[in-house]
Enzyme design. Structure first.
Site, PDB file in Angstrom:
ATOM      1  N   CYS A 269       0.847  -1.201   0.000  1.00  0.00           N
ATOM      2  CA  CYS A 269       0.000   0.000   0.000  1.00  0.00           C
ATOM      3  C   CYS A 269       0.882   1.250   0.000  1.00  0.00           C
ATOM      4  CB  CYS A 269      -0.825   0.006   1.271  1.00  0.00           C
ATOM      5  SG  CYS A 269      -1.850  -1.457   1.418  1.00  0.00           S
TER       6      CYS A 269
ATOM      7  N   ARG B 277       4.361  -0.620  -6.918  1.00  0.00           N
ATOM      8  CA  ARG B 277       4.012  -1.537  -5.828  1.00  0.00           C
ATOM      9  C   ARG B 277       2.716  -2.261  -6.144  1.00  0.00           C
ATOM     10  NH1 ARG B 277       7.542  -0.542  -2.367  1.00  0.00           N
ATOM     11  NH2 ARG B 277       8.471   1.461  -1.878  1.00  0.00           N
TER      12      ARG B 277
ATOM     13  N   TRP C   8      -3.448  -2.643  -1.277  1.00  0.00           N
ATOM     14  CA  TRP C   8      -3.586  -4.081  -1.432  1.00  0.00           C
ATOM     15  C   TRP C   8      -4.593  -4.468  -0.364  1.00  0.00           C
ATOM     16  CZ3 TRP C   8      -2.596  -6.972  -5.226  1.00  0.00           C
ATOM     17  CH2 TRP C   8      -1.475  -6.807  -6.043  1.00  0.00           C
TER      18      TRP C   8
ATOM     19  N   ASN D 100      -1.905   1.543   6.538  1.00  0.00           N
ATOM     20  CA  ASN D 100      -1.174   0.346   6.069  1.00  0.00           C
ATOM     21  C   ASN D 100      -1.100  -0.625   7.227  1.00  0.00           C
ATOM     22  OD1 ASN D 100      -0.462   0.950   3.509  1.00  0.00           O
ATOM     23  ND2 ASN D 100       1.581   1.694   3.985  1.00  0.00           N
ATOM     24  N   GLY D 101      -1.213  -1.912   6.975  1.00  0.00           N
ATOM     25  CA  GLY D 101      -0.993  -2.878   8.050  1.00  0.00           C
ATOM     26  C   GLY D 101      -2.250  -3.647   8.385  1.00  0.00           C
TER      27      GLY D 101
ATOM     28  N   GLU E  29      18.457 -22.307   3.887  1.00  0.00           N
ATOM     29  CA  GLU E  29      18.313 -20.917   3.433  1.00  0.00           C
ATOM     30  C   GLU E  29      19.279 -20.013   4.173  1.00  0.00           C
ATOM     31  OE1 GLU E  29      17.326 -19.307   1.109  1.00  0.00           O
ATOM     32  OE2 GLU E  29      17.136 -17.249   1.813  1.00  0.00           O
TER      33      GLU E  29
ATOM     34  N   LYS F 230      22.133 -17.678   2.264  1.00  0.00           N
ATOM     35  CA  LYS F 230      22.323 -16.234   2.484  1.00  0.00           C
ATOM     36  C   LYS F 230      23.779 -15.951   2.841  1.00  0.00           C
ATOM     37  CE  LYS F 230      19.161 -14.663   0.967  1.00  0.00           C
ATOM     38  NZ  LYS F 230      18.732 -15.797   0.292  1.00  0.00           N
TER      39      LYS F 230
ATOM     40  N   GLU G 165      26.120 -16.577  -0.285  1.00  0.00           N
ATOM     41  CA  GLU G 165      26.025 -15.744  -1.499  1.00  0.00           C
ATOM     42  C   GLU G 165      26.368 -14.286  -1.250  1.00  0.00           C
ATOM     43  OE1 GLU G 165      22.209 -15.535  -3.374  1.00  0.00           O
ATOM     44  OE2 GLU G 165      21.131 -15.655  -1.498  1.00  0.00           O
TER      45      GLU G 165
ATOM     46  N   HIS H 288      25.981 -39.013  11.002  1.00  0.00           N
ATOM     47  CA  HIS H 288      26.343 -39.950   9.914  1.00  0.00           C
ATOM     48  C   HIS H 288      27.510 -39.392   9.095  1.00  0.00           C
ATOM     49  CE1 HIS H 288      22.834 -42.270  10.953  1.00  0.00           C
ATOM     50  NE2 HIS H 288      22.116 -41.173  10.908  1.00  0.00           N
TER      51      HIS H 288
ATOM     52  N   LYS I 200      20.235 -11.444 -10.474  1.00  0.00           N
ATOM     53  CA  LYS I 200      18.960 -11.458  -9.751  1.00  0.00           C
ATOM     54  C   LYS I 200      18.016 -12.494 -10.363  1.00  0.00           C
ATOM     55  CE  LYS I 200      15.905 -10.382  -6.754  1.00  0.00           C
ATOM     56  NZ  LYS I 200      16.072 -10.992  -5.419  1.00  0.00           N
TER      57      LYS I 200
HETATM   58  C1  AGP Z   1      18.381 -16.233  -3.655  1.00  0.00           C
HETATM   59  O1  AGP Z   1      18.968 -15.438  -2.646  1.00  0.00           O
HETATM   60  C2  AGP Z   1      19.295 -16.386  -4.860  1.00  0.00           C
HETATM   61  N1  AGP Z   1      19.544 -15.106  -5.428  1.00  0.00           N
HETATM   62  C3  AGP Z   1      18.803 -17.428  -5.856  1.00  0.00           C
HETATM   63  O2  AGP Z   1      18.962 -18.677  -5.221  1.00  0.00           O
HETATM   64  C4  AGP Z   1      17.326 -17.338  -6.312  1.00  0.00           C
HETATM   65  O3  AGP Z   1      16.494 -17.670  -5.228  1.00  0.00           O
HETATM   66  C5  AGP Z   1      17.105 -18.346  -7.434  1.00  0.00           C
HETATM   67  O4  AGP Z   1      17.912 -17.968  -8.509  1.00  0.00           O
HETATM   68  C6  AGP Z   1      15.630 -18.408  -7.896  1.00  0.00           C
HETATM   69  O5  AGP Z   1      15.245 -17.162  -8.387  1.00  0.00           O
HETATM   70  P1  AGP Z   1      13.660 -16.924  -8.647  1.00  0.00           P
HETATM   71  O6  AGP Z   1      12.993 -16.978  -7.313  1.00  0.00           O
HETATM   72  O7  AGP Z   1      13.582 -15.578  -9.300  1.00  0.00           O
HETATM   73  O8  AGP Z   1      13.173 -18.027  -9.547  1.00  0.00           O
END
Ligand code: AGP
Length: 613
Positions: free
Chosen positions: A2, A27, A74, A100-101, A486, A490, A493, A509, A608
């Site tokens: 929003c 947005r 939204w 918002n919220g 995950e 993070k 990367e 194991h 990205k």
């Molecule tokens: C996530 O931090 C990474 N940049 C990468 O693993 C990403 O999640 C993956 O490339 C999938 O991208 P998407 O969600 O745009 O499909």
């Protein structure tokens, strides 16, 4: 996401607010509206659909005034429509609000107000706010005190901006929790209020940001900042750099940090228009899910890449636990080439922030070729993964700029939780009581995220201790096992530290051979059904000289007594806990990368959206 814009000055507020809302249009929204004070009374124009629809209405029914507020929405409560669009006006017609919220206690407030004879004209939680302000005005309080008393009653993460025809020299704004920002802009004999800088950057670069639990009394010549209990706060005015990119970062150094903190608003927005808290129902209209199809499904493959795949791993637990449908999670690059067993009773659910990831799209095509129903959970509106699917769920988080995905990880967790409830409801796998209980838990998630993110200073202290490590291990079990993966991704990367996520039960194991004092171990040990198993995992790691950092639920003395450090999270319903336990790990990776002086938003070798094989 929003959007809010307010103006108070000597020019016509309508075009200034409208153009400000247009700056926020990336947005997305489903309705919009503007209110201005004209000849002593409040004029409102609201319209469902895009801003162009509101523009047409303003063309047909122009209005002007030197003070006003506007909003793009939204829908969180009530379907997207003109009657549910903001601004909302009270019964006296003298007070108007945008918001918002999620007001977590809106049901109770609405019941109390209705009992007092208040008539509601919308399905929104926002309307309770304007009626409460009027309730306090009627008791003889002025606008500021009436607003203050109202803000003190609201539970959850909210941003509120309001004005009154009876005190036309001021706008009152408040930031309660982290439901997105409130930026106040200083002009020449005019002042601006907005949810984000781009809305007002053409008018001013002198801004201040409200902190959580603060309110602002804004006039043409002065901005007073106070805590909710009335303690004055000296305003800290900043000058925003001209370039739109750094302006877009607002008060944050990197987009990634901004997007981590945006998760209160993005979690609110991903619930947008999909949760009927009063009836305890979920609606996902773009999924095109019929009761017949829901009953026919015998298998769901969740396919994705990287972070999105880890969100899918959480989804497996959610859909199997709630809807009792078998789920397999397969990364796109494997699924597309392994000749999977699929028939017409199979669903292939792709998760993708960009909606353009080549491996994920190819996996979808493989599913299509073999006769599966294709669904997708996607953030980028209009992307291929959204277009080629038979039905989709939009993450609705707004654009994610940082290459390392954060808000596009937590949103699909909540989206899959809603999907699981809808599937279970249509298949008769849960009764109404269970369904209502599961839906009710959604109300608290944005605020639980905000309360977790407010603990960032604790994470920064730990980041200083860990910034020079070369390896680390992340361990989790059950629904929080994907958070180990995950959290490790993070760290890998953006800090370039070798980090490995592992199912905690697998350590004995083999991988336990890795543990020594040089190998810190990050253990996910919140209050979930696997908590006690994680205790023994922590003890095993400690017994080998490992340094253990635990993510644990507030008050867990047992974990506190055995771990070397604890990153605390608030008590959270266990099925939604991954959306909360991941937050300190996002912040930890971010701050270590920032301390190491790395390019957090565009890490080396990464893109990205990986649109090639
Ligand atoms: C996530 O931090 C990474 N940049 C990468 O693993 C990403 O999640 C993956 O490339 C999938 O991208 P998407 O969600 O745009 O499909």
């Amino acid at each position: 996401m929003c959007g809010i814009v307010g103006y108070l000055g000597h020019r016509n507020a309508t075009p200034i607010i409208f153009n400000g809302l247009k700056r926020l249009e990336y947005r997305g929204y489903d309705s919009a509206g503007i209110a201005v004070l004209q000849n002593g009374h409040i004029e409102i124009r609201r319209q469902a659909g895009k801003l162009s629809a509101l523009a047409e209405l303003l063309e047909q029914q122009p209005m002007s005034g030197v003070i006003g507020i506007g909003h793009t929405r939204w829908a969180t409560h009530g379907a997207p429509s003109a009657r549910n669009a903001h601004p909302h006006i009270g019964q006296t017609g003298r007070v108007v609000v945008v918001h918002n919220g999620i007001v977590e206690n809106f049901l109770e407030l609405r019941q109390e107000l209705t009992a007092e004879g208040v008539t509601f004209n919308s399905d929104t939680d926002t309307e309770t706010i304007v009626h409460l302000v009027e309730h306090y005005l009627a008791s003889g309080l002025g606008l500021v005190e009436a607003a203050r008393r109202t803000f003190q009653l609201l539970q959850g993460a909210n941003v509120v901006v309001l004005l009154s025809a009876d005190e036309p020299d001021k706008i009152v704004a408040a930031r309660l929790g982290n439901a997105g920002g409130v930026v106040i802009g200083y002009g020449d004999q005019e002042t601006f209020v907005a949810s984000d800088i781009p809305a007002i950057l053409e008018h001013t670069r002198r801004v201040l940001f409200l902190e959580s639990r603060q309110m602002a009394i804004v006039t043409r010549h002065r901005v007073q900042i106070e805590t909710l209990d009335g303690r004055p706060i000296p305003p800290v005015v900043q000058v925003v750099p001209w370039d739109p990119v750094s302006a877009e970062k607002g008060e944050y150094r990197h987009f990634m940090q901004k997007e981590i903190h945006e998760q209160v608003r993005s979690l609110t927005d991903t619930l947008a228009g999909r949760v009927d808290f009063e009836r305890g129902k979920i609606r996902l209209p773009e999924l095109n899910l019929t009761p017949e199809l829901a009953r026919r499904i015998q298998k769901i493959y969740i396919t994705a890449c990287g972070t999105a795949a880890y969100a899918g791993m959480v989804g497996k637990y959610l859909i199997e636990t709630i809807a009792r449908i078998p789920v397999e999670v397969e990364i796109g690059s494997e699924f597309r080439y392994r000749d999977p067993i699929i028939d017409s009773n199979t669903v292939v659910l792709a998760i993708s922030q960009s909606g353009e990831t080549a491996d994920t799209l190819a996996a979808m095509e493989e599913g299509r070729r073999k006769g599966a129903t294709l669904w997708s959970i996607v953030n980028a509106i209009g992307s291929q993964a959204m277009r080629i699917a038979d039905g989709y769920i939009s993450m609705q988080t707004g654009p994610e700029i940082g290459v390392a995905s954060t808000k596009a990880f937590t949103a699909p967790i909540v989206d899959q939780y809603m999907l699981a409830i809808l599937l279970a409801d249509l298949r008769g796998a849960i009764d109404e009581t269970k369904r209502r209980a599961l839906v009710a838990d959604l109300r608290f998630i944005p605020d639980l995220a905000g309360r977790t993110l407010e603990r960032e200073p604790e994470v920064i202290k730990l980041a200083h201790l860990l910034k020079d490590i070369r390896n680390c291990l992340y361990l989790g079990r059950g629904i929080n096992m994907p958070i180990a993966y995950e959290g490790a991704l993070k760290m890998k990367e953006i800090t370039y530290i070798h980090a490995e996520g592992y199912p905690a039960g697998e350590m004995k194991h083999g991988p336990i051979a890795l543990i020594d004092e040089e190998m810190p171990v990050i253990c996910l040990a919140p209050n979930d059904p696997w908590h006690d198993k994680m205790i023994s995992q922590i003890q095993q790691a400690k017994a080998r000289g490992g340094k253990v950092i635990a993510v644990a639920t507030d008050g867990d003395e047992l974990v506190a007594s055995i771990a070397d450090h604890v990153l605390w999270v608030p008590e959270t319903p266990w099925m939604l806990s991954p959306a909360i336990t991941v937050l300190p790990l996002q912040l930890l990776a971010y701050h270590i990368a920032a301390l190491r002086g790395l390019d957090v938003d565009q890490p080396r070798n990464l893109a990205k959206s990986v649109t090639v094989e």
